[in-house]
Design a protein around this motif. Sequence first.
Motif, short mmCIF file in Angstrom:
data_model
loop_
_atom_site.label_atom_id
_atom_site.label_comp_id
_atom_site.label_asym_id
_atom_site.label_seq_id
_atom_site.Cartn_x
_atom_site.Cartn_y
_atom_site.Cartn_z
N ILE A 203 0.82 -1.20 0.00
CA ILE A 203 0.00 0.00 0.00
C ILE A 203 0.86 1.25 0.00
O ILE A 203 0.50 2.27 -0.61
N ASP A 204 2.02 1.23 0.67
CA ASP A 204 2.87 2.43 0.70
C ASP A 204 3.32 2.81 -0.71
O ASP A 204 3.32 4.00 -1.07
N ASP A 205 3.69 1.82 -1.50
CA ASP A 205 4.13 2.11 -2.87
C ASP A 205 2.98 2.67 -3.70
O ASP A 205 3.18 3.58 -4.53
N VAL A 206 1.78 2.17 -3.48
CA VAL A 206 0.64 2.66 -4.24
C VAL A 206 0.29 4.09 -3.82
O VAL A 206 -0.09 4.92 -4.65
N VAL A 207 0.44 4.41 -2.54
CA VAL A 207 0.22 5.79 -2.08
C VAL A 207 1.15 6.73 -2.83
O VAL A 207 0.74 7.79 -3.33
N LEU A 208 2.43 6.36 -2.93
CA LEU A 208 3.40 7.22 -3.62
C LEU A 208 3.03 7.38 -5.09
O LEU A 208 3.13 8.47 -5.65
N ARG A 209 2.60 6.31 -5.71
CA ARG A 209 2.21 6.39 -7.12
C ARG A 209 0.95 7.22 -7.29
O ARG A 209 0.82 7.97 -8.26
N TYR A 210 0.00 7.08 -6.38
CA TYR A 210 -1.21 7.89 -6.45
C TYR A 210 -0.87 9.37 -6.36
O TYR A 210 -1.38 10.19 -7.14
N LEU A 211 -0.01 9.74 -5.44
CA LEU A 211 0.37 11.14 -5.33
C LEU A 211 1.08 11.62 -6.59
O LEU A 211 0.90 12.76 -7.02
N GLY A 212 1.86 10.75 -7.20
CA GLY A 212 2.53 11.11 -8.43
C GLY A 212 1.59 11.36 -9.59
O GLY A 212 1.91 12.12 -10.51
N ALA A 213 0.40 10.75 -9.54
CA ALA A 213 -0.56 10.90 -10.63
C ALA A 213 -1.72 11.83 -10.29
O ALA A 213 -2.34 12.39 -11.20
N PHE A 214 -2.03 12.01 -9.00
CA PHE A 214 -3.22 12.77 -8.61
C PHE A 214 -2.96 13.82 -7.54
O PHE A 214 -3.87 14.55 -7.17
N GLY A 215 -1.73 13.87 -7.02
CA GLY A 215 -1.45 14.77 -5.91
C GLY A 215 -1.36 16.23 -6.34
O GLY A 215 -1.39 16.54 -7.53
N PRO A 216 -1.22 17.10 -5.33
CA PRO A 216 -1.28 16.86 -3.88
C PRO A 216 -2.67 16.38 -3.48
O PRO A 216 -3.67 16.79 -4.07
N ALA A 217 -2.72 15.54 -2.44
CA ALA A 217 -4.00 14.93 -2.12
C ALA A 217 -4.09 14.60 -0.63
O ALA A 217 -3.08 14.40 0.04
N SER A 218 -5.32 14.53 -0.17
CA SER A 218 -5.59 14.15 1.22
C SER A 218 -5.76 12.64 1.32
O SER A 218 -5.87 11.94 0.32
N VAL A 219 -5.81 12.16 2.54
CA VAL A 219 -6.08 10.74 2.77
C VAL A 219 -7.45 10.38 2.17
O VAL A 219 -7.59 9.36 1.49
N LYS A 220 -8.45 11.23 2.41
CA LYS A 220 -9.78 10.95 1.88
C LYS A 220 -9.80 10.94 0.36
O LYS A 220 -10.56 10.19 -0.26
N ASP A 221 -8.95 11.77 -0.26
CA ASP A 221 -8.87 11.76 -1.72
C ASP A 221 -8.47 10.39 -2.23
O ASP A 221 -9.09 9.83 -3.14
N MET A 222 -7.40 9.82 -1.65
CA MET A 222 -6.95 8.52 -2.13
C MET A 222 -7.96 7.44 -1.80
O MET A 222 -8.17 6.51 -2.60
N GLN A 223 -8.62 7.55 -0.67
CA GLN A 223 -9.64 6.56 -0.33
C GLN A 223 -10.78 6.60 -1.33
O GLN A 223 -11.33 5.55 -1.70
N THR A 224 -11.12 7.78 -1.81
CA THR A 224 -12.16 7.91 -2.83
C THR A 224 -11.70 7.25 -4.13
O THR A 224 -12.46 6.53 -4.78
#
Length: 370
Positions: A203-224
């Motif tokens: 999950i940590d690696d996916v968080v980093l990738r999500y921020l790279g594609a959709f960031g800056p973002a909140s925890v709720k953003d990624m959960q959505t």
Amino acid sequence: MASRTNPVLDTRALNRATLARQLLLSRAEMSPEDAVAHLLGLQAQNVKPPYFQLHARLAGFRPEALARLMEERKVVRMVTMRSTIHTHTVRDALGLRSLVQGARDREVNHFRKGLVGVDLERLARRARAFVEAEPRTMGEIREDLLLEWPSADPQSLAVAARCLLPLVQVTPRGVWGRSGQVRLTSLEAWVGDAAEGAAGEGIDDVVLRYLGAFGPASVKDMQTWAGLTRLRDAFERLRPRLVTFRDENGVELFDLPDAPRPDADTPAPPRFLPEFDNLLLSHADRSRVIPPEAKGRSWTGNQAHRTLLVDGFLAGLWRIDDTGERTRLTVELFGTQTRARKDEIAAEGEALLAGMGGAPGPVRFGSIHG
């Protein structure tokens, strides 16, 4: 809530940062396969949206490039985030499906009333053997499972198979210029040796990738985006590696230290996006792309519309009509635009028609319902 010392990113700054990650400020010199990986997949309930998504993001993109990847089984169509169909690279199909499998398992619980007496492990084994013998339609899967559990609810049986197994839609479904009924087999059967030894990302690696594609973002953003809950711990583990901001409402935003955050005044050219583009679906707070006056206008009932970005924000809808001889693009603007801006929109529309094949016709401004 974030510390008051965290820098504030206003809506335009968030908009430009997100557009940069999404390859929408300028078209990227990137292969379609790399782009699909960078974006962590393309929303793909319908066949054409992934092609339109890449046209808006990649220099020189042609539909045949993604179609070839599908036929070569380097990208696949399957259920992952939010229980919706996405187009993924094989690596992400394996890894991201593994990440959300727990959520898909829990989804089956909503259908337990129709599954009384059904052994779910046995159901998964039978369904897997059935689709791996040859690709099957969902109706065929349902009918085969009813042979084993005739008193169960047919729809619940089908949903259980879809949730418990990583089923991919086999080609020609999803291939540009071709048509085909939705037929399914297991991901492992479809990609063969490419699945061997593959390990899901943490999950940590996916968080980093999500921020790279959709960031800056909140925890709720990624959960959505992911359709998951309880991701706070992963963000906290990564906090030493990240930078933090807050939005104008004081919500804490996480980001990669070296990710692009362009100036808020950076020009953003018009972009035509398909229905269900991830840009509009992957944050809890979508005001970075959808201004208040446009909220709710990309939908009519259950029908999602194709959307137009102007100056980086949702500003209109569009529709393509193919008469057989000419292809016409109709653009419906939400508000008044200058003549210069309308010329930019028309030029981008003409590029869309030319790039996606067919015989380009005029770009017309008016109602898409007319």
